[in-house]
Structure formats: C-alpha cells, structure tokens
Design a protein around this motif. Structure first.
Motif, PDB file in Angstrom:
ATOM      1  N   LYS A   1       0.813  -1.216   0.000  1.00 54.50           N
ATOM      2  CA  LYS A   1       0.000   0.000   0.000  1.00 54.50           C
ATOM      3  C   LYS A   1       0.848   1.267   0.000  1.00 54.50           C
ATOM      4  O   LYS A   1       0.327   2.357  -0.118  1.00 54.50           O
TER       5      LYS A   1
ATOM      6  N   SER B   1      -3.931   1.636   9.287  1.00 60.16           N
ATOM      7  CA  SER B   1      -4.312   2.246   8.011  1.00 60.16           C
ATOM      8  C   SER B   1      -4.526   3.746   8.152  1.00 60.16           C
ATOM      9  O   SER B   1      -4.079   4.525   7.305  1.00 60.16           O
TER      10      SER B   1
ATOM     11  N   LEU C   1      -3.972   6.562  -0.597  1.00 58.59           N
ATOM     12  CA  LEU C   1      -5.396   6.566  -0.244  1.00 58.59           C
ATOM     13  C   LEU C   1      -6.176   5.566  -1.104  1.00 58.59           C
ATOM     14  O   LEU C   1      -7.031   4.836  -0.594  1.00 58.59           O
ATOM     15  N   TRP C   2      -5.872   5.522  -2.380  1.00 55.55           N
ATOM     16  CA  TRP C   2      -6.541   4.579  -3.290  1.00 55.55           C
ATOM     17  C   TRP C   2      -6.299   3.129  -2.857  1.00 55.55           C
ATOM     18  O   TRP C   2      -7.220   2.323  -2.823  1.00 55.55           O
ATOM     19  N   LYS C   3      -5.057   2.824  -2.525  1.00 54.05           N
ATOM     20  CA  LYS C   3      -4.728   1.460  -2.110  1.00 54.05           C
ATOM     21  C   LYS C   3      -5.381   1.103  -0.770  1.00 54.05           C
ATOM     22  O   LYS C   3      -5.534  -0.067  -0.448  1.00 54.05           O
ATOM     23  N   HIS C   4      -5.779   2.096   0.004  1.00 51.22           N
ATOM     24  CA  HIS C   4      -6.425   1.872   1.293  1.00 51.22           C
ATOM     25  C   HIS C   4      -7.959   1.973   1.217  1.00 51.22           C
ATOM     26  O   HIS C   4      -8.624   2.055   2.244  1.00 51.22           O
ATOM     27  N   ARG C   5      -8.521   1.937   0.016  1.00 46.65           N
ATOM     28  CA  ARG C   5      -9.968   2.157  -0.107  1.00 46.65           C
ATOM     29  C   ARG C   5     -10.799   1.132   0.670  1.00 46.65           C
ATOM     30  O   ARG C   5     -11.818   1.490   1.256  1.00 46.65           O
TER      31      ARG C   5
ATOM     32  N   ASN D   1      -9.830  -0.232   3.450  1.00 45.77           N
ATOM     33  CA  ASN D   1      -9.661   0.199   4.838  1.00 45.77           C
ATOM     34  C   ASN D   1     -10.586   1.369   5.161  1.00 45.77           C
ATOM     35  O   ASN D   1     -11.143   1.441   6.255  1.00 45.77           O
ATOM     36  N   VAL D   2     -10.735   2.281   4.207  1.00 49.50           N
ATOM     37  CA  VAL D   2     -11.632   3.424   4.409  1.00 49.50           C
ATOM     38  C   VAL D   2     -13.058   2.930   4.614  1.00 49.50           C
ATOM     39  O   VAL D   2     -13.766   3.406   5.517  1.00 49.50           O
ATOM     40  N   ASP D   3     -13.472   1.956   3.810  1.00 52.10           N
ATOM     41  CA  ASP D   3     -14.817   1.384   3.988  1.00 52.10           C
ATOM     42  C   ASP D   3     -14.970   0.790   5.390  1.00 52.10           C
ATOM     43  O   ASP D   3     -15.999   0.991   6.039  1.00 52.10           O
TER      44      ASP D   3
END
Length: 164
Positions: free
Chosen positions: A72, A107, A141-145, A147-149
């Motif tokens: 990530k 994250s 941030l994109w690679k952690h999408r 995780n954001v969810d």
C-alpha cells in the motif's frame, strides 16, 4: 501472506502473523527500497530523484512479479521522502507514529502520514515536490480504499487486537 488478514504483503499484515521482527524488517526494507532508489538517482543520475521516486513507488504498489498486487506504499513513501527532503520525512514519521500510538489503527496512521507529505513539502518551500507527493499520497489513499470502507463501518482492526 496472501492467506492472512488483509492478504497484503505489507508490515501490518506481517505483524498479524505474530512475527514482530519480520514485520519490522518488512517495514525497514520497504522504506530502504524507496530511499535507495531515490538516493542513487539523485547522486549518480543527475538529479532524477523525482522520476526514481515515482518509479520505485509504482513498482512497489504494482509489481509485475506479484501480478500487480503489491503493498500500500506507506513505508516506501517514507523512504522516498527521506531521500528527497529529510524534514518532510521527519514530519511524516512523527505523524505516523503519533497516530498509531493514539488510535492503534495502522491504516489511518499511514493515510494521515501520506497526506502530510505534500503539505510538509509546501510548508518547507519544496514546491518542486508538492505535485509528486500529492500524487503518491492519493495512490496511498486509493490502495487503502477497503480500509476506508471498514473505518466508516467501524470494523477496521486495531493494532494489537485479534480480528473478530
């Protein structure tokens, strides 16, 4: 590693195996990879560090030999900024460690640190790095999408706790 936790090859997922030393080594080697690539480019290839930074970072996120399923980028970005301008790396590291210590959410700590990179570059007057670091932060941030969810749903695991 692909069968454990998030299936990611990064230090946080290695930590889920219970092997703290291996997780630390993963973090250090990912950071070293970013640092060494940029340092070599700056030192021996006439100031091409920005190009090397983008290349090593994209290569970490999307390695051919792992079918474009890499890490990530949080630790690699630390190494990149350390080689480009060490004060940015200092802010990055302090934010990462502080967020991790306060919230115990890897994250969130990593994403927050990544976002500080372009802001720190602007603060330190390194406007030549702002666009690159903004692009790399957006990729983090994109690679952690996912995780954001999980952060939004309240299901993102904390460091030191078993996944439920």
């Amino acid at each position: 590693m692909r069968q454990i936790g998030s299936g990611n090859i990064g230090a946080t997922n290695v930590l889920r195996t219970g092997r703290k030393g291996l997780a630390a080594a993963t973090l250090l080697l990912d950071a070293a990879k970013g640092f060494v690539a940029v340092w070599i480019a700056e030192r021996y290839l006439g100031g091409t560090g920005v190009v090397a930074a983008a290349a090593v970072f994209l290569g970490h996120l999307y390695p051919v030999w792992l079918r474009f399923r890499g890490g990530k980028g949080v630790a690699t970005l630390l190494g990149v900024v350390l080689a480009l301008h060490w004060p940015i790396a200092l802010v990055y590291a302090v934010v990462w460690i502080a967020m991790l210590a306060l919230l115990r959410i890897s994250s969130l700590a990593g994403m927050t640190a990544a976002v500080t990179a372009p802001l720190s570059a602007a603060f330190f007057g390194r406007f030549d790095l702002v666009l690159l670091l903004l692009a790399l932060a957006l990729l983090v941030l994109w690679k952690h999408r996912a995780n954001v969810d999980r952060l939004i749903s309240g299901t993102e695991p904390r460091v030191g706790r078993k996944r439920g």
